[in-house]
Motif scaffolding. Structure first.
Motif, PDB file in Angstrom:
ATOM      1  N   LEU A   1      -9.882   8.668  -5.915  1.00  0.00           N
ATOM      2  CA  LEU A   1      -9.916   7.238  -6.191  1.00  0.00           C
ATOM      3  C   LEU A   1      -8.551   6.752  -6.660  1.00  0.00           C
ATOM      4  CD1 LEU A   1     -11.887   4.840  -6.251  1.00  0.00           C
ATOM      5  CD2 LEU A   1     -12.354   5.397  -8.632  1.00  0.00           C
ATOM      6  N   ALA A   2      -7.876   7.551  -7.473  1.00  0.00           N
ATOM      7  CA  ALA A   2      -6.540   7.181  -7.942  1.00  0.00           C
ATOM      8  C   ALA A   2      -5.558   7.094  -6.777  1.00  0.00           C
ATOM      9  CB  ALA A   2      -6.051   8.193  -8.982  1.00  0.00           C
ATOM     10  N   LEU A   3      -5.633   8.051  -5.857  1.00  0.00           N
ATOM     11  CA  LEU A   3      -4.751   8.020  -4.686  1.00  0.00           C
ATOM     12  C   LEU A   3      -5.041   6.797  -3.824  1.00  0.00           C
ATOM     13  CD1 LEU A   3      -4.796  11.800  -3.712  1.00  0.00           C
ATOM     14  CD2 LEU A   3      -2.847  10.507  -4.571  1.00  0.00           C
ATOM     15  N   THR A   4      -6.329   6.476  -3.679  1.00  0.00           N
ATOM     16  CA  THR A   4      -6.694   5.308  -2.873  1.00  0.00           C
ATOM     17  C   THR A   4      -6.149   4.030  -3.481  1.00  0.00           C
ATOM     18  OG1 THR A   4      -8.733   6.439  -2.206  1.00  0.00           O
ATOM     19  CG2 THR A   4      -8.627   4.074  -1.839  1.00  0.00           C
ATOM     20  N   LEU A   5      -6.307   3.877  -4.788  1.00  0.00           N
ATOM     21  CA  LEU A   5      -5.846   2.654  -5.451  1.00  0.00           C
ATOM     22  C   LEU A   5      -4.328   2.622  -5.575  1.00  0.00           C
ATOM     23  CD1 LEU A   5      -8.508   2.419  -8.302  1.00  0.00           C
ATOM     24  CD2 LEU A   5      -8.450   1.154  -6.155  1.00  0.00           C
ATOM     25  N   ALA A   6      -3.697   3.779  -5.659  1.00  0.00           N
ATOM     26  CA  ALA A   6      -2.243   3.815  -5.811  1.00  0.00           C
ATOM     27  C   ALA A   6      -1.533   3.262  -4.588  1.00  0.00           C
ATOM     28  CB  ALA A   6      -1.784   5.249  -6.083  1.00  0.00           C
ATOM     29  N   ILE A   7      -2.182   3.347  -3.423  1.00  0.00           N
ATOM     30  CA  ILE A   7      -1.557   2.860  -2.200  1.00  0.00           C
ATOM     31  C   ILE A   7      -1.271   1.370  -2.301  1.00  0.00           C
ATOM     32  CG2 ILE A   7      -1.860   2.608   0.293  1.00  0.00           C
ATOM     33  CD1 ILE A   7      -3.723   5.060   0.129  1.00  0.00           C
ATOM     34  N   SER A   8      -2.138   0.630  -3.010  1.00  0.00           N
ATOM     35  CA  SER A   8      -1.933  -0.807  -3.167  1.00  0.00           C
ATOM     36  C   SER A   8      -0.771  -1.123  -4.100  1.00  0.00           C
ATOM     37  CB  SER A   8      -3.209  -1.457  -3.717  1.00  0.00           C
ATOM     38  OG  SER A   8      -4.313  -1.208  -2.883  1.00  0.00           O
ATOM     39  N   ILE A   9      -0.348  -0.120  -4.891  1.00  0.00           N
ATOM     40  CA  ILE A   9       0.689  -0.363  -5.894  1.00  0.00           C
ATOM     41  C   ILE A   9       2.034   0.215  -5.475  1.00  0.00           C
ATOM     42  CG2 ILE A   9       1.313   0.005  -8.314  1.00  0.00           C
ATOM     43  CD1 ILE A   9      -1.602   0.213  -8.987  1.00  0.00           C
ATOM     44  N   VAL A  10       2.021   1.380  -4.807  1.00  0.00           N
ATOM     45  CA  VAL A  10       3.283   2.071  -4.538  1.00  0.00           C
ATOM     46  C   VAL A  10       4.202   1.282  -3.614  1.00  0.00           C
ATOM     47  CG1 VAL A  10       2.292   4.349  -4.942  1.00  0.00           C
ATOM     48  CG2 VAL A  10       2.244   3.385  -2.638  1.00  0.00           C
ATOM     49  N   VAL A  11       3.651   0.394  -2.793  1.00  0.00           N
ATOM     50  CA  VAL A  11       4.502  -0.373  -1.887  1.00  0.00           C
ATOM     51  C   VAL A  11       5.077  -1.618  -2.550  1.00  0.00           C
ATOM     52  CG1 VAL A  11       3.283   0.433   0.157  1.00  0.00           C
ATOM     53  CG2 VAL A  11       2.524  -1.645  -0.967  1.00  0.00           C
ATOM     54  N   ASP A  12       4.570  -1.987  -3.747  1.00  0.00           N
ATOM     55  CA  ASP A  12       5.025  -3.223  -4.377  1.00  0.00           C
ATOM     56  C   ASP A  12       6.504  -3.180  -4.716  1.00  0.00           C
ATOM     57  OD1 ASP A  12       2.545  -4.237  -4.129  1.00  0.00           O
ATOM     58  OD2 ASP A  12       2.016  -4.205  -6.251  1.00  0.00           O
ATOM     59  N   ASP A  13       6.952  -2.058  -5.299  1.00  0.00           N
ATOM     60  CA  ASP A  13       8.368  -1.954  -5.661  1.00  0.00           C
ATOM     61  C   ASP A  13       9.254  -2.043  -4.423  1.00  0.00           C
ATOM     62  OD1 ASP A  13       7.813  -1.725  -8.353  1.00  0.00           O
ATOM     63  OD2 ASP A  13       7.631   0.453  -8.273  1.00  0.00           O
ATOM     64  N   ALA A  14       8.850  -1.341  -3.364  1.00  0.00           N
ATOM     65  CA  ALA A  14       9.636  -1.378  -2.130  1.00  0.00           C
ATOM     66  C   ALA A  14       9.649  -2.781  -1.526  1.00  0.00           C
ATOM     67  CB  ALA A  14       9.070  -0.369  -1.129  1.00  0.00           C
ATOM     68  N   ILE A  15       8.524  -3.488  -1.594  1.00  0.00           N
ATOM     69  CA  ILE A  15       8.465  -4.853  -1.057  1.00  0.00           C
ATOM     70  C   ILE A  15       9.382  -5.779  -1.852  1.00  0.00           C
ATOM     71  CG2 ILE A  15       6.969  -6.883  -0.888  1.00  0.00           C
ATOM     72  CD1 ILE A  15       4.727  -5.069  -0.001  1.00  0.00           C
ATOM     73  N   MET A  16       9.311  -5.684  -3.194  1.00  0.00           N
ATOM     74  CA  MET A  16      10.186  -6.533  -4.016  1.00  0.00           C
ATOM     75  C   MET A  16      11.656  -6.258  -3.713  1.00  0.00           C
ATOM     76  SD  MET A  16       8.417  -6.704  -7.802  1.00  0.00           S
ATOM     77  CE  MET A  16       8.559  -4.940  -8.075  1.00  0.00           C
ATOM     78  N   LEU A  17      11.988  -4.979  -3.603  1.00  0.00           N
ATOM     79  CA  LEU A  17      13.376  -4.606  -3.350  1.00  0.00           C
ATOM     80  C   LEU A  17      13.828  -5.069  -1.974  1.00  0.00           C
ATOM     81  CD1 LEU A  17      15.219  -2.848  -5.273  1.00  0.00           C
ATOM     82  CD2 LEU A  17      15.013  -1.092  -3.534  1.00  0.00           C
ATOM     83  N   LEU A  18      13.006  -4.842  -0.970  1.00  0.00           N
ATOM     84  CA  LEU A  18      13.368  -5.211   0.394  1.00  0.00           C
ATOM     85  C   LEU A  18      13.540  -6.717   0.529  1.00  0.00           C
ATOM     86  CD1 LEU A  18      13.811  -4.403   3.333  1.00  0.00           C
ATOM     87  CD2 LEU A  18      11.351  -4.596   3.685  1.00  0.00           C
ATOM     88  N   GLU A  19      12.623  -7.486  -0.066  1.00  0.00           N
ATOM     89  CA  GLU A  19      12.734  -8.950   0.026  1.00  0.00           C
ATOM     90  C   GLU A  19      14.019  -9.440  -0.620  1.00  0.00           C
ATOM     91  OE1 GLU A  19      12.569 -13.074  -0.975  1.00  0.00           O
ATOM     92  OE2 GLU A  19      12.584 -11.421  -2.434  1.00  0.00           O
ATOM     93  N   ASN A  20      14.388  -8.849  -1.743  1.00  0.00           N
ATOM     94  CA  ASN A  20      15.609  -9.282  -2.419  1.00  0.00           C
ATOM     95  C   ASN A  20      16.849  -8.870  -1.635  1.00  0.00           C
ATOM     96  OD1 ASN A  20      16.376 -10.733  -4.824  1.00  0.00           O
ATOM     97  ND2 ASN A  20      17.387  -8.849  -5.496  1.00  0.00           N
ATOM     98  N   ILE A  21      16.811  -7.694  -1.027  1.00  0.00           N
ATOM     99  CA  ILE A  21      17.936  -7.268  -0.185  1.00  0.00           C
ATOM    100  C   ILE A  21      18.083  -8.198   1.010  1.00  0.00           C
ATOM    101  CG2 ILE A  21      18.729  -5.429   1.357  1.00  0.00           C
ATOM    102  CD1 ILE A  21      17.546  -3.414  -0.613  1.00  0.00           C
ATOM    103  N   MET A  22      16.975  -8.559   1.632  1.00  0.00           N
ATOM    104  CA  MET A  22      17.031  -9.477   2.770  1.00  0.00           C
ATOM    105  C   MET A  22      17.558 -10.845   2.343  1.00  0.00           C
ATOM    106  SD  MET A  22      16.085  -7.746   5.408  1.00  0.00           S
ATOM    107  CE  MET A  22      15.824  -9.062   6.593  1.00  0.00           C
ATOM    108  N   ARG A  23      17.220 -11.257   1.132  1.00  0.00           N
ATOM    109  CA  ARG A  23      17.722 -12.541   0.641  1.00  0.00           C
ATOM    110  C   ARG A  23      19.241 -12.508   0.513  1.00  0.00           C
ATOM    111  NH1 ARG A  23      18.684 -14.917  -4.342  1.00  0.00           N
ATOM    112  NH2 ARG A  23      18.185 -12.987  -5.438  1.00  0.00           N
ATOM    113  N   HIS A  24      19.752 -11.431  -0.017  1.00  0.00           N
ATOM    114  CA  HIS A  24      21.208 -11.300  -0.123  1.00  0.00           C
ATOM    115  C   HIS A  24      21.844 -11.138   1.254  1.00  0.00           C
ATOM    116  CE1 HIS A  24      22.044 -11.012  -4.494  1.00  0.00           C
ATOM    117  NE2 HIS A  24      20.772 -10.648  -4.568  1.00  0.00           N
ATOM    118  N   TYR A  25      21.164 -10.462   2.146  1.00  0.00           N
ATOM    119  CA  TYR A  25      21.700 -10.270   3.495  1.00  0.00           C
ATOM    120  C   TYR A  25      21.818 -11.596   4.232  1.00  0.00           C
ATOM    121  CZ  TYR A  25      22.190  -8.302   8.195  1.00  0.00           C
ATOM    122  OH  TYR A  25      22.639  -7.986   9.455  1.00  0.00           O
ATOM    123  N   HIS A  26      20.855 -12.478   4.012  1.00  0.00           N
ATOM    124  CA  HIS A  26      20.890 -13.793   4.656  1.00  0.00           C
ATOM    125  C   HIS A  26      21.927 -14.723   4.026  1.00  0.00           C
ATOM    126  CE1 HIS A  26      16.539 -13.104   6.203  1.00  0.00           C
ATOM    127  NE2 HIS A  26      17.448 -12.680   7.065  1.00  0.00           N
TER     128      HIS A  26
END
Length: 767
Positions: free
Chosen positions: A84-109
């Motif tokens: 159950l922890a692994l299942t729920l962690a999937i919803s959280i582990v991508v959040d940091d990468a999404i925040m980072l990627l969006e900010n990198i794309m903002r600077h790239y633009h």
């Protein structure tokens, strides 16, 4: 084993509890795949770039595989809670990468190179990502110190969740920027869809800024109204059903029956066969196994148990709860038997009886306890709160007392010792030796066959030798007395106790039923008598108390971590204000859907508390960044910072909601435990995101007047002249000639969003 059985015998598995574990593992794999696909779609829908979307996928294996290493070296197992922890962690582990990627794309633009955009974007988001991850871990760590059986499971749950979240942060701030730089360097010019999304999100950001500007003029009103909404939502706690664990359709039903006290084994078997006839008529039943006599001492020969195996859920139209209700109705046609039906929902989660309703009443007088136990049962049944209620105190068992007639024994020269030894040898049996055969040792007992002594008259015909070695019939030496008595005396904690157990009526709250039972017990029990929950009922009370304490400690630890991160005691309050509204969304969702607040929805609530803080951390951290880098008022800093963080907030929230959708979809085994978690996360995330975007800025604006006046030293690059003006709307001291509206500042320094637009147009024209 089949080859070792005699001819004509067949071996089959009647109960396979590994099926639920296999289904949970399969669901975890399914969730991983769905989460990966959903993450790609969310990133593409918000960024318009397949390269950026695919980049996020690589963050999942790093975190999940790394977590499996922690599970292995910690000597954990793949059980309900670790999976159950692994299942729920999937919803959280991508959040940091999404925040980072969006900010990198903002600077790239903005026109930066891929390497420079990756570096600047990662460094800018690092404080917020670190604070968010540590705040999430702070929620899960107190869970590992819970007591009892549930605490053993939650220890593994908390460790696995914390490991997954921490590894996701490490991956996001180290590997993701390098990977993004490589992807962007190989990316062709921005496509039409990407430019279209940029324009749309720019328009959305402006629209949000206009609304926010109006709202920030009424911060007190917005705060009061939002808190009132939260207060009203707390009323739903009394309207949402509360139970330990939801009833789960695991294709098994346990039936327990009890014939009248004193019934013989043949009578009990005949009654069991009457129930078997009804079970055989059910098309949903795949098979059953009946055990009469309960496998215990002779005092239990009036009890029998039936283990009913249903066909797989996909092959039948009715759920197990509906089947149990119909069986109860049909079983009532058989008189003289007390019965109960239950499932395996709380199997292994608690000790003691696994019934939804299970409690003990204590006292010194068994007659009073027996009387009041029936009073409690009658009142609970009349109020329609329970079904199948029974007690473990069984009376009316026939007992034969043999009382010695001392005068008659003296006249016939018979001692009491001779009578006792004769009864022991003839009725109970006397072991005279042992013999060995086929590797086994057997007792040799001498006694009268049971069929020869079925009444007091038969016992009275037993002959006893007197001192002169003459035979005297027993009925001339003793008196027989028959009366009714109880089967056994139960003690709990050295006190005499009577246990009451059964099931909750359909649609009723387990917590409410147990509370009502305790209230009735206090009304009817005399002074010196007490009440206590046990088994699955005690698990409800203990687990909710432990989880509530763990949740409170988690929020407190998160506050301390954020206080260190922001170097302030004020700003963590602005971050944590989003948590109550996530609880509001969870309660509303559970109430509308009719799902109970149980152990698993409480797990969802704990996960939700970790997710909800991330969005508010993004707003508060970037607002502080704007205030530190530019000399603007607090209100202007909020209007500038919040629209910039709008897109990553919407991205992470959308990814969380859609990734939780598979939890509430389907009818596979264990779905009853996944649905509460999914609904809690989905409802809480949607509501908390809305309130985060509007209420958190208002709370931030109100609380800044209490912060220390030291931010002016961060603006010493601007010449200070003249006298100090009154505090600005945000509460900080500013130079008199610089305390004007932000319109007096250079335009490109006011709004990052507008700067993005200019740079983006410049980049497009160059391309």
């Amino acid at each position: 084993l089949q080859t070792q059985l005699p001819e004509g015998y067949k071996l089959r598995v009647n109960a396979d509890f590994s099926r639920s574990t296999k289904q949970t593992v399969h669901t975890t794999y399914e969730k991983l795949i769905v989460a990966a696909l959903v993450t790609i779609l969310i990133c593409f829908a918000f960024l318009g770039s397949w390269q950026a979307a695919v980049n996020i996928i690589f963050s999942i294996p790093t975190s999940i595989v790394g977590t499996f290493l922690i599970v292995y070296f910690a000597n954990f197992t793949l059980n309900l809670f670790t999976l159950l922890a692994l299942t729920l962690a999937i919803s959280i582990v991508v959040d940091d990468a999404i925040m980072l990627l969006e900010n990198i794309m903002r600077h790239y633009h903005m026109g930066k190179s891929a390497a420079q955009a990756s570096y600047d974007g990662a460094m800018e988001i690092l404080p917020a990502a670190s604070a968010a991850t540590l705040a999430v871990i702070a929620v899960f760590l107190p869970v590992v110190v819970m007591d009892g059986i549930i605490g053993k499971f939650f220890f593994q749950f908390g460790v696995v969740m914390s490991a997954a979240v921490l590894l996701s942060l490490v991956e996001a701030v180290t590997i993701t920027p390098m990977r993004t730089a490589a992807f962007l360097s190989a990316t062709p010019k921005a496509g039409k869809f990407e430019l279209y999304l940029e324009r749309k999100f720019e328009e959305l950001g402006k629209f949000y800024a206009r609304i926010l500007e109006k709202i920030l003029h009424l911060p007190k009103l917005v705060t009061v109204v939002s808190l009132a909404i939260f207060g009203l939502s707390m009323i739903l706690i009394f309207h949402v059903r509360q139970e330990f664990v939801p009833l789960q359709d695991q294709d098994y039903i346990i039936f327990s029956g009890q014939a009248p006290p004193g019934s013989s084994l043949p009578f009990t078997i005949n009654k069991a066969r009457d129930f078997e006839k009804i079970v055989k008529e059910r098309s949903e039943v795949d098979g059953f196994m009946t055990s009469a006599g309960a496998g215990g001492p002779a005092a239990e020969i009036n009890q029998f148990m039936m283990f009913i195996k249903l066909k797989p859920r996909a092959e039948r139209k009715k759920g197990h709860t509906q089947i149990m209700s119909e069986l109860r109705r049909d079983f009532k046609s058989i008189s003289g038997v007390v019965f109960s039906l239950r499932d395996f929902s709380s199997r292994g989660l608690t000790s003691g009886r696994q019934f939804q309703v299970s409690f003990n009443i204590f006292g010194s007088d068994l007659n009073i306890l027996e009387k009041e136990s029936h009073e409690i049962i009658d009142r609970l049944n009349k109020e329609g709160l329970t079904q199948d209620l029974d007690t473990d105190f069984k009376i009316n068992f026939p007992e034969l007392l043999i009382l010695p007639d001392r005068d008659a024994m003296a006249a016939r020269s018979v001692s009491i010792d001779n009578v006792a030894k004769t009864l022991a040898a003839t009725v109970a049996g006397d072991r005279q030796g042992r013999y060995t055969a086929d590797g086994r040792r057997y007792d040799i007992r001498i006694k009268i066959p049971d069929e020869k002594i079925t009444s007091a008259r038969d016992i009275g015909q037993i002959m006893v030798r007197n001192a002169a070695l003459n035979m005297v019939p027993l009925n001339e030496l003793v008196k027989f007395s028959e009366h009714r008595t109880f089967q056994s005396i139960t003690r709990v904690n050295r006190q005499r106790a009577i246990g009451i157990y059964g099931s909750v009526a359909p649609g009723k709250s387990q917590a409410m039923v147990l509370s009502r039972a305790e209230q009735i017990a206090k009304e009817v029990l005399p002074q010196g008598y007490s009440f206590a929950l046990e088994g699955g009922a005690a698990g409800l009370s203990d687990s909710f108390k432990s989880l509530s304490t763990a949740l409170f400690l988690g929020i407190l630890i998160a506050y301390m971590i954020l206080a260190v991160q922001f170097n302030s005691f004020i700003h963590p309050i602005s971050v944590l204000v989003a948590l109550p509204f996530s609880a509001t969304g969870a309660l509303i969702t559970l109430w509308v859907s009719g799902v109970s607040l149980n152990l698993f929805s409480f797990i969802g609530l704990i996960v939700l508390m970790g997710i909800a803080k991330k969005n508010s951390i993004l707003l508060v951290e970037f607002t502080n960044h704007v205030r530190d880098s530019k000399e603007v008022s607090v209100r202007d800093a909020l209007i500038e910072a919040c629209p910039v963080r709008l897109r990553p907030i919407l991205m992470t929230s959308a990814a969380t909601v859609i990734a939780a959708m598979p939890l509430i979809i389907g009818q596979s085994m264990g779905q009853e435990t996944r649905t509460p978690i999914g609904l809690t996360i989905i409802g809480g995330t949607i509501v908390s995101t809305f309130f985060t975007l509007f209420v958190v800025p208002c709370i931030y604006l109100l609380l800044t007047r209490f912060e220390h006046r030291k931010r002016t030293l961060l603006t010493i690059h601007r010449p200070l002249s003249g006298q100090m003006a009154l505090p600005a709307s945000g509460g900080e001291m500013m130079p008199a000639e610089e305390s004007t509206h932000s319109a007096d500042l250079p335009r490109e320094e006011l709004s990052d969003a507008k700067g993005q637009k200019t740079n983006r147009k410049r980049k497009s024209s160059v391309t």
